[in-house]
Enzyme design. Structure first.
Site, mmCIF file in Angstrom:
data_model
loop_
_atom_site.group_PDB
_atom_site.id
_atom_site.type_symbol
_atom_site.label_atom_id
_atom_site.label_comp_id
_atom_site.label_asym_id
_atom_site.label_seq_id
_atom_site.Cartn_x
_atom_site.Cartn_y
_atom_site.Cartn_z
ATOM 1 N N THR A 192 -27.270 -22.097 48.407
ATOM 2 C CA THR A 192 -26.293 -22.040 47.323
ATOM 3 C C THR A 192 -24.920 -21.582 47.811
ATOM 4 O O THR A 192 -24.820 -20.697 48.657
ATOM 5 C CB THR A 192 -26.792 -21.071 46.236
ATOM 6 N N VAL A 221 -35.398 -27.100 37.697
ATOM 7 C CA VAL A 221 -33.966 -26.796 37.580
ATOM 8 C C VAL A 221 -33.789 -25.297 37.789
ATOM 9 O O VAL A 221 -34.459 -24.499 37.127
ATOM 10 C CB VAL A 221 -33.424 -27.207 36.196
ATOM 11 N N GLY A 222 -32.904 -24.920 38.719
ATOM 12 C CA GLY A 222 -32.648 -23.502 38.986
ATOM 13 C C GLY A 222 -31.562 -22.954 38.073
ATOM 14 O O GLY A 222 -31.177 -23.577 37.075
ATOM 15 N N THR A 242 -26.280 -16.328 43.321
ATOM 16 C CA THR A 242 -27.200 -16.923 44.298
ATOM 17 C C THR A 242 -28.451 -16.058 44.346
ATOM 18 O O THR A 242 -28.372 -14.840 44.229
ATOM 19 C CB THR A 242 -26.565 -17.011 45.701
ATOM 20 N N GLY A 243 -29.602 -16.690 44.503
ATOM 21 C CA GLY A 243 -30.840 -15.914 44.569
ATOM 22 C C GLY A 243 -31.982 -16.669 43.919
ATOM 23 O O GLY A 243 -31.897 -17.882 43.713
HETATM 24 N N1 ASP Z 1 -30.225 -19.850 42.986
HETATM 25 C C1 ASP Z 1 -30.660 -21.041 43.667
HETATM 26 C C2 ASP Z 1 -31.807 -21.680 42.898
HETATM 27 O O1 ASP Z 1 -32.654 -20.969 42.418
HETATM 28 C C3 ASP Z 1 -31.102 -20.804 45.081
HETATM 29 C C4 ASP Z 1 -30.142 -20.034 45.986
HETATM 30 O O2 ASP Z 1 -29.321 -19.238 45.512
HETATM 31 O O3 ASP Z 1 -30.219 -20.231 47.207
HETATM 32 O O4 ASP Z 1 -31.852 -22.879 42.847
#
Ligand code: ASP
Length: 329
Positions: A192, A221-222, A242-243
């Site tokens: 991300t 879907v994130g 992000t996470g």
């Molecule tokens: N937040 C993103 C998701 O869950 C992943 C990431 O932050 O790397 O799709």
């Protein structure tokens, strides 16, 4: 009143430790973050809006081989790529988002097309791609998004537990699952990316773009394209997250930060800390970047590190990767 513009960016959070990055790779990340911040700073100094600045910064992060939110995105369990992105203009509350699209070279620019050229906020899958093609958005062959190391990551995840979903950059999660290799070495790139900005007129904007999580089910879907979860901006604050997305959706993280500031009168730092504490308590991990209407910046994370940086007015851009660095914003 003319304000001093501010831009902050992230390239993902996770278990990022010094042992996992060679000095050359570390320099590469820092240089890339700095170069993107510099471009954004120049644009804001030339009068670009916060919305244009976050579009520029995130599309550069998408194009940068080190921060592959577009190219080299992680694989779903079906060995495909599904990209998510969202952008939001804090002044007007206009927003555009995309989920489960593939082949789109710059998902953040495409999300902006949804915002500006459709009557909708969130478009997904085949319908979204047909709409984007008709609007002349740039597509690449699916092979453009394929990388060996991503495929290897997927195979590792599936070998340990077929249903395990892995944050691209979370070495701790991978360690717990028994991965032999460290998914945070320089061969395994970030997922991300995001940007938040306040421009010279005090307007705020946020943008977030991702390939999601390795081994996610097709159709998952994130938080990234869920407006209010992984991306949010109003006239008080702009947030990009992000996470582990499922937790960020359940806690509606971006909007919760804004709500705490609006309804409780919470200061930016207190709002973001309280929200991330809840993410951690629920079992999630990650971080966020935020800028408020006064131009205060906060880049907190509850993981080991987060690729991050910020630049204010004519000051030199500052970037950091690990916890508590001198150069931190
Ligand atoms: N937040 C993103 C998701 O869950 C992943 C990431 O932050 O790397 O799709």
């Amino acid at each position: 009143m003319v304000r001093i513009p501010v831009l902050a960016i992230h390239g993902g959070a996770g278990t990022i430790n010094r042992a996992a990055l060679s000095p050359e790779a570390e320099r590469g990340y820092r240089d890339a973050l700095r170069a993107i911040l510099e471009k954004g700073r120049e644009a804001l100094a030339d009068g670009a809006s916060a919305l244009d600045a976050v579009t520029l910064a995130v599309s550069m992060l998408e194009d940068c081989p080190l921060f592959n939110a577009g190219r080299g995105a992680v694989y779903t369990s079906a060995e495909t790529h599904e990209l998510d992105a969202a952008i939001m203009d804090g002044e007007t509350l206009r927003t555009g988002a995309l989920s489960c699209v593939h082949g789109v070279k710059n998902p953040i620019r495409a999300a902006r097309v949804v915002m500006e050229q459709s009557p909708h906020v969130l478009m997904t899958g085949d319908g979204a791609m047909a709409f984007l093609r008709a609007r002349g958005v740039e597509f690449m062959p699916d092979a453009y998004f394929d990388t060996e190391q991503r495929l290897e990551q997927l195979r590792l995840a599936q070998a340990v537990r077929p249903d395990a979903m892995v944050l691209d950059h979370d070495g701790a999660a991978a360690g717990k699952m028994g991965f032999a290799g460290n998914p945070l070495d320089e061969k395994t790139k970030m997922g991300t990316v995001g940007a938040v900005a306040m421009d010279a007129q005090g307007r705020l904007a946020a943008a977030t773009s991702t390939g999601g999580m390795t081994n996610k089910l097709p159709g998952r879907v994130g938080d990234t394209p869920i407006v209010g979860a992984g991306c949010y901006a109003d006239d008080g604050v702009a947030v990009s997250c992000t996470g582990s997305g499922e937790y960020f959706i359940r806690l509606v993280v971006g909007h919760d930060v804004a709500a705490r500031m609006r309804y409780q009168g919470a200061a930016l730092d207190d709002a973001v800390r309280a929200v991330l504490e809840r993410v951690g308590a629920l079992g999630g991990t990650g971080g966020l970047i935020a800028v408020d209407r006064e131009g205060n910046v906060s880049l907190p994370f509850i993981s080991e590190g987060m690729y991050r940086g910020c630049v204010r007015g004519n000051e030199t851009a500052r970037v950091a990767i690990y916890g508590a660095e001198d150069e931190d914003c």
